[in-house]
Design an enzyme around this catalytic site. Structure first.
Site: not given
Length: 873
Positions: A133, A286, A288-289, A319-320, A342
């Protein structure tokens, strides 16, 4: 290279022209365990199938690689030297249906961008992971690097035998032995093939490879249709960290989150398995894949940490996980709408903590920590609307900021109060079902919220999402002859630079001390505040309050101000305020007053010295320590700094000695004491605690705390190179190496500073993690005289650094080496001179310098306020 910086216009043009049907990507990573030049690159072969809406048109694919061996388009071999310029592959005379095959040598990364390669100093093992990213997948395989050209992916990875490989999809070993000993520098091989993914964006594809330690678990859930959802779970880390990894705790939070989001979103998790890899030298918290979330391995705690650290990690896990829906299933079309993932993930992380886990103070942490980040970002000259104007990828990289995350999350919290929480969640459910595996813009979300709430979202969006800046809300109290409230109004102000006044849904609390001296709320009302002055009729007739807290319960996003009576109450009785969230909001407001030069630094420090010891919430206490140190370093008048540091150190030691033995408060005060220790008595105590000559009952000086205690010793010349080398021998790990590098650069020596500067500015030998560590050591507030000669040199090198280094390293250097400790008008003038002379510099570089300038100007205003207070006595 000029071609790296993809613009929004180029992305829109390409998206209108092309539709991607799928990728097949073969990576050969066997070189990772080699030595010498052959270990610097790996083979990447991409087969990319796509359609073109205008046959005969031209476009380009993205790839950043040292070498392209072969390119073919629709079966025709192209000359790599003619079509590849180092960042793009020219594609001419496209057919309606196309197949592009690119065979390239891509580079392993040491900056955390692309395919990062790490060698564990503890056991020599090699570990790989990817991080993309916003646009670094092109460092690993040829692609169309923009979020709205989604496609399914098939990965095949060849690795050294004995390694294991993970990707977004489920993998199987099709060649080699899983339990074979790892080979180095060639030999056996293992080939891993992965199931095709759902359509996803390039930046969330992922590969992790190496001799990682793995723990498995599973999650199952009965669905409404009678079927059962089965999700395999995995946790990964380096082998040398496995003894520290509390996997049961992480699995517990993961399962709680999956339960919670399935209940709230009514859309089954769409990506099969759910692996979480904790990886070294990670630039982010982190990523988020889908199916393979990556985290910075600092979330595996090597020593004792406070409850706040566990809460923070749980928040990031959730969050992820929220991103699996907000971002991965439904993705913004371009980085303008980065907030669509986000802001939602930041909000849902805290919301899920309270709804699903034992961390019930998440909104306290949010009010005191996350929103402080937002308030700072929203007052910088680079502030922007939550829905931002992102012209290109450099803009996008810098917009992963406090506005996109924390302000956006705060506004979503306000939106829940505005439309109702159930309407908000029902809007999310419709949003997922309507746009699954697609791309969206602001209007797509607003339309479903209008459906579910019946509210006109256009005006709300204009006020909250499409304007910048933070409002201030101040209570105005008029009493009648009997001492009751005749009128209570809320005044709303906005800065001249961003004059928008917004509608706020707020709770207003009235507080008085009770018979036991506790400052407690005795009346409250929720109300809509709009315009410059709003009368709160419902509070007329209430008893005279000692404290009026606007935005009680933290429903809206604003800076809280106080009337004089409330401020006097806080000066005298802040520690008596019983409610943790109300107390956190007051502390945050007092810190904003200090940053705005409306409260002198010495007064804020005095409040911390008198009341921080009574703070029950450990996360709030840690923020108070950080703010007090910032007040000392930036906002206190220079001639008072030594005395201020002494007072803070004495206060910290008093609290350390009186804290409950073995408690998290004791640990927090120990860390703060070390951060402000500078006098010989404090340094002697730290030395004795390290040697075992002194003890504080219950304080376990573990390895991480040893490095904390060594920091002030190194900074003040009481820890030489030999002592630091001996400590590294005790802790010859990746973490120990980072600490060691930081403390070496922190020593008070001209030669030390010159060496650190050379390593950062003239060499690219350091990895991203060691660049950060060296910067952190170089700039010490107590060493202003030593670093003063580098202030003019900074302005001479930053344009070159920005042009030659990756964006990530450029950001580290430009932000980290700015001469903020040379806090004088001369430095401000030098900054202005550079900005005036470099109006054509890269906009992202100018933004970083403008932000640093604003922080310095704010510090100088704060010092002027503190100086005036000193003169008043």
């Amino acid at each position: 290279m000029p071609g790296e910086n993809l613009t929004r216009d180029e992305a829109q043009e390409r998206a209108a022209l092309l539709t991607v049907d799928g990728y097949e990507i073969a990576l050969d990573l066997r070189s990772a365990t080699g030595e010498g030049p052959e270990a610097h690159t790996f083979r990447s072969v991409t087969t990319l199938r796509f359609r073109c809406a205008e046959p005969g048109a031209a476009s380009f694919a993205d790839l950043i690689a040292p070498q392209v061996t072969a390119v073919s388009l629709n079966g025709e071999d192209l000359d790599p030297l003619a079509v590849f310029d180092g960042t793009r592959i020219l594609l001419e005379d496209l057919a309606a249906e196309n197949e592009l095959v690119v065979d390239a040598q891509c580079a392993y990364s040491r900056t955390g961008e692309g395919m990062h390669r790490f060698v564990d100093p503890e056991d020599g093992e090699v570990y790989l992971y990817t991080q993309y990213e916003p646009a670094d997948a092109r460092r690993v395989f040829a692609n169309f690097e923009q979020p709205d050209l989604k496609a399914p992916y098939r990965f095949e990875v060849t690795a050294p035998e004995g390694w294991k490989v993970w990707s977004n999809g489920t993998g199987e070993l099709i060649e080699g032995e899983l339990d074979a000993p790892a080979t180095r520098g060639g030999g056996g091989r293992a080939v891993w093939r992965f199931a095709e993914t759902q359509p996803i964006s390039t930046y969330i594809t992922c590969v992790v490879a190496g001799p990682y330690h793995e723990v498995r678990d599973h999650y199952s859930r009965a669905l409404d249709d009678g079927s059962t959802l089965e999700i395999p779970l995995g946790l990964l880390c380096r082998k040398s960290l496995a003894r520290h990894f509390d996997t049961d705790e992480v699995f517990e939070v993961t399962k709680q989150g999956l339960d919670f989001f399935h209940e709230q979103f009514d859309y089954p998790y769409p990506f099969g398995k759910y692996d979480q890899a904790f990886v070294p030298e990670y630039n982010l918290g982190a990523m988020e894949n889908p199916g393979l979330v990556t985290f910075r391995e600092e979330f595996i705690f090597r020593g004792k940490v406070t409850q706040a650290a566990y809460e923070r990690r749980a928040n990031v896990v959730l969050h992820e996980m929220a991103h699996m829906w907000f971002g991965d299933l439904v993705t913004m079309r371009w980085w303008d709408d980065l907030w669509l993932k986000e802001s939602f993930a930041d909000y849902m992380g805290s919301y899920a903590l309270i709804g699903a886990t034992r961390y019930q103070n998440a909104w306290v942490t949010f009010a005191n920590n996350r929103k402080a980040w937002a308030y700072r970002a929203d007052q910088l000259p680079s502030t922007h609307p939550i829905t931002a104007d992102i012209r290109d990828l450099e803009d996008a990289k810098l917009n992963f900021d406090g506005i996109t995350y924390a302000k956006g999350a705060a506004v979503l919290k306000e939106l829940g109060a505005y439309v109702g929480q159930e309407a908000f969640l029902e809007g999310a459910r419709r949003y997922f079902k309507r746009h699954a595996y697609g791309n969206t813009e602001l209007g797509d979300l607003l339309s479903v919220l209008e459906e579910t709430s019946g509210r006109d979202m256009a005006a709300w969006s204009r006020a909250w999402l499409q304007t910048a800046g933070v409002n201030s809300l101040t209570p105005q109290v008029v009493l009648d002859a009997e001492g009751r409230i005749a009128e209570l109004a809320v005044l709303q102000e906005a800065p001249e630079s961003h004059p928008e006044l917004r509608p706020h849904r707020v709770a207003i609390g009235l507080y008085r001390r009770d018979a036991e001296g506790v400052l407690a709320r005795y009346a409250a009302v929720e109300a809509d505040v709009d315009g410059p002055r709003t009368v709160i009729a419902e509070l007329a007739g209430a008893e005279e309050p000692e404290l009026v807290l606007v935005n009680d319960e933290d429903l809206t996003y604003c800076k809280i101000r106080f009337d004089e009576g409330s401020l006097a109450t806080l000066r005298a009785h802040l520690g008596a305020l019983a409610d943790p969230l109300a107390r956190a909001l007051c502390w945050s407001a007092l810190w904003n007053l200090t940053r705005d030069a409306l409260m002198p630094a010495r007064e804020f420090v005095d409040l911390v010295l008198r009341f921080a010891g009574r703070e029950s919430d450990i996360g709030v206490l840690q923020m108070l320590h950080a703010w007090a140190e910032s007040a000392l370093v930036h906002y206190a008048v220079p001639e008072w700094r030594e005395e201020c540091g002494r007072l803070l150190a004495e206060g910290a030691l008093t609290e350390l000695r009186s804290a409950e033995p073995g408690s998290q408060h004791q640990l927090t005060w120990a860390r703060f004491f070390a951060s402000v220790a500078s006098g010989e008595p404090e340094l002697t105590l730290l030395r004795e605690l390290l040697d075992g000559a002194a003890k504080i009952d219950g304080l376990d000086v573990d390895q991480e705390l040893r490095w904390v205690f060594l920091q002030p010793l190194a900074v003040h010349g009481a820890a030489d190179e030999g002592l630091l080398a001996a400590e590294l021998a005790r802790d010859d790990t990746a973490s120990g190496k980072r600490h060691h590098v930081r403390l070496l650069a922190a020593r008070p020596s001209e030669d030390v500073k010159a060496q650190a500067w050379t390593q950062l500015v003239e060499s690219e030998a350091l990895s991203n993690a060691l660049v950060e560590s060296t910067i952190a050591g170089f700039g010490q507030p107590s060493q202003r005289a030593l670093t003063a000669p580098y202030a003019p040199r900074y302005f001479e090198i930053i344009e070159r650094i920005w042009a030659e280094r990756s964006i990530q390293i450029g950001m580290h250097v430009v932000r980290g080496l700015y001469p903020s400790h040379q806090d004088s008008q001369e430095t401000l003038d030098a900054t202005d001179a550079w900005l005036d002379a470099h109006k054509d510099a890269a906009p992202a570089l100018r933004r970083l310098v403008l932000e640093a300038r604003d922080d310095l100007a704010r510090a100088l205003r704060g010092q002027a306020c503190d100086r005036a207070a000193a003169r008043r006595g």
